[in-house]
Design a protein around this motif. Structure first.
Motif, short mmCIF file in Angstrom:
data_model
loop_
_atom_site.label_atom_id
_atom_site.label_comp_id
_atom_site.label_asym_id
_atom_site.label_seq_id
_atom_site.Cartn_x
_atom_site.Cartn_y
_atom_site.Cartn_z
N ILE A 195 0.83 -1.20 0.00
CA ILE A 195 0.00 0.00 0.00
C ILE A 195 0.87 1.25 0.00
CG2 ILE A 195 -1.99 -1.11 1.02
CD1 ILE A 195 -1.34 0.02 3.67
N THR A 196 0.38 2.26 -0.69
CA THR A 196 1.12 3.50 -0.86
C THR A 196 0.91 4.43 0.33
OG1 THR A 196 -0.73 4.62 -1.94
CG2 THR A 196 0.75 3.32 -3.35
N GLU A 197 1.71 5.49 0.36
CA GLU A 197 1.56 6.48 1.42
C GLU A 197 0.16 7.12 1.38
OE1 GLU A 197 2.40 8.23 4.80
OE2 GLU A 197 3.86 6.90 3.80
N LYS A 198 -0.33 7.37 0.18
CA LYS A 198 -1.68 7.94 0.04
C LYS A 198 -2.73 7.00 0.62
CE LYS A 198 -5.15 9.42 -3.32
NZ LYS A 198 -5.50 9.59 -4.77
N GLN A 199 -2.61 5.71 0.34
CA GLN A 199 -3.57 4.73 0.86
C GLN A 199 -3.49 4.63 2.37
OE1 GLN A 199 -2.14 1.57 -1.66
NE2 GLN A 199 -3.90 1.73 -3.06
N ILE A 200 -2.28 4.70 2.92
CA ILE A 200 -2.12 4.69 4.38
C ILE A 200 -2.86 5.89 4.99
CG2 ILE A 200 -0.45 5.03 6.25
CD1 ILE A 200 1.56 3.45 4.47
N GLN A 201 -2.68 7.05 4.38
CA GLN A 201 -3.36 8.26 4.86
C GLN A 201 -4.87 8.12 4.77
OE1 GLN A 201 -1.67 11.43 2.55
NE2 GLN A 201 0.30 11.39 3.62
N GLN A 202 -5.35 7.47 3.71
CA GLN A 202 -6.79 7.28 3.56
C GLN A 202 -7.34 6.36 4.64
OE1 GLN A 202 -6.61 6.08 -0.64
NE2 GLN A 202 -8.01 7.75 -1.14
N PHE A 203 -6.63 5.28 4.97
CA PHE A 203 -7.09 4.40 6.05
C PHE A 203 -7.08 5.13 7.39
CE2 PHE A 203 -6.16 0.73 3.19
CZ PHE A 203 -7.38 0.09 3.32
N LEU A 232 -7.73 0.21 -1.76
CA LEU A 232 -6.64 -0.60 -2.32
C LEU A 232 -6.71 -0.68 -3.84
CD1 LEU A 232 -6.29 -3.68 0.07
CD2 LEU A 232 -4.95 -1.58 0.04
N TYR A 233 -7.94 -0.68 -4.39
CA TYR A 233 -8.14 -0.85 -5.83
C TYR A 233 -9.00 0.32 -6.33
CZ TYR A 233 -6.48 -5.46 -4.56
OH TYR A 233 -5.72 -6.50 -4.05
N PRO A 234 -8.39 1.50 -6.51
CA PRO A 234 -9.16 2.72 -6.82
C PRO A 234 -9.96 2.66 -8.12
CG PRO A 234 -6.88 3.25 -6.20
CD PRO A 234 -6.95 1.77 -6.38
N HIS A 235 -9.54 1.79 -9.05
CA HIS A 235 -10.20 1.70 -10.35
C HIS A 235 -11.55 0.98 -10.27
CE1 HIS A 235 -8.07 -2.06 -9.76
NE2 HIS A 235 -8.98 -2.61 -10.52
N VAL A 236 -11.79 0.21 -9.21
CA VAL A 236 -13.04 -0.53 -9.07
C VAL A 236 -14.20 0.43 -8.80
CG1 VAL A 236 -14.29 -2.23 -7.67
CG2 VAL A 236 -11.90 -2.64 -8.26
N LYS A 237 -15.27 0.33 -9.59
CA LYS A 237 -16.47 1.13 -9.35
C LYS A 237 -17.27 0.49 -8.22
CE LYS A 237 -18.96 2.66 -12.71
NZ LYS A 237 -19.80 2.66 -13.95
#
Length: 237
Positions: A17-25, A90-95
């Motif tokens: 997971i990226t830094e952005k994803q960590i911040q989102q969680f 984790l999977y931003p492309h999923v609608k």
């Protein structure tokens, strides 16, 4: 499970997971706790428990199913956004489409998505029984998910009508999944589904047994299902 343990456990499953994803969680947790003081979103508010029993538990589906493809996912009765929104991070492309029967939760989800910068998400205030007979949504989704909402026989009637033929219904269950599944076999077949497999595992740090039931949609659900609101729960197929 602290943040580092969360990252480490995902890493062992091949998910970085990226830094952005960590911040989102982290922001997800803060907003969840803040809003939980105003409305009943979850009984679990201690940070390590939220990471283990909500965030990690939600994303375990990705250990057994490929979310890297372009998918449209419907989450029935998501409550505070579980399991679909941790997967969306984790999977931003999923609608992601979420349907929930309580307007207050929909208000929370809209606020949460805006704060986290989530795109390609839609939230609907509706009963699942009515949502499932709406031609705009019926037989439309690649994946339909539900977590800790109802018994498998009831969930099948609420979720399978939303799936396109060839799609997958993912039911995230606790330790009682096998008994529920045995009772639901006739309903699943009637509604156009076939059980593919059940994955059984334990959450880290003795946080309990989990089962994920994967059901393939083989044919369209008969028009009379789902039945009227409240009927599937009172009189399961």
């Amino acid at each position: 499970m602290d943040l580092q343990a969360f990252q480490d456990h995902l890493q062992t499953k091949g998910i970085t997971i990226t830094e952005k994803q960590i911040q989102q969680f982290e922001q997800y947790y803060q907003i969840l706790v803040e809003w939980n003081e105003k409305m009943n979103l979850t009984a679990i508010t201690e940070k390590e428990e939220v990471y283990a029993k909500h965030f990690y538990d939600s994303v375990t589906a990705a250990f057994y199913f490929d979310f890297t493809n372009d998918l449209h996912l419907c989450d029935v009765g998501a409550g505070a956004g579980f399991p679909s929104l941790p997967l969306k991070i984790l999977y931003p492309h999923v609608k992601v489409t979420i349907v929930d029967s309580l307007q207050k939760r929909i208000t929370f989800l809209n606020h949460l998505a805006a704060q986290l910068g989530l795109e390609g998400v839609s939230f609907y205030h509706d009963r699942a029984e009515l949502f499932g007979i709406n031609d705009k949504f019926r037989h439309r989704f690649d994946v339909v998910m539900a977590r800790a909402v109802a018994k498998t026989s009831v969930l099948s009637e609420l979720c399978l009508p939303l799936l396109r033929t060839g799609g997958t219904f993912i039911a995230m269950k606790g330790a009682n999944a096998s008994g529920e599944l045995a009772q639901a076999q006739d309903a699943i077949e009637l509604l156009g589904g076939v059980v593919n497999r059940v994955e059984t595992f334990s959450l880290p740090a003795n946080n309990g047994e989990r089962n994920i039931v994967f059901i393939d949609k083989k044919r369209k659900t008969p028009k009379k299902y789902p039945r009227k609101p409240g009927v599937p729960n009172k009189h399961p197929l």
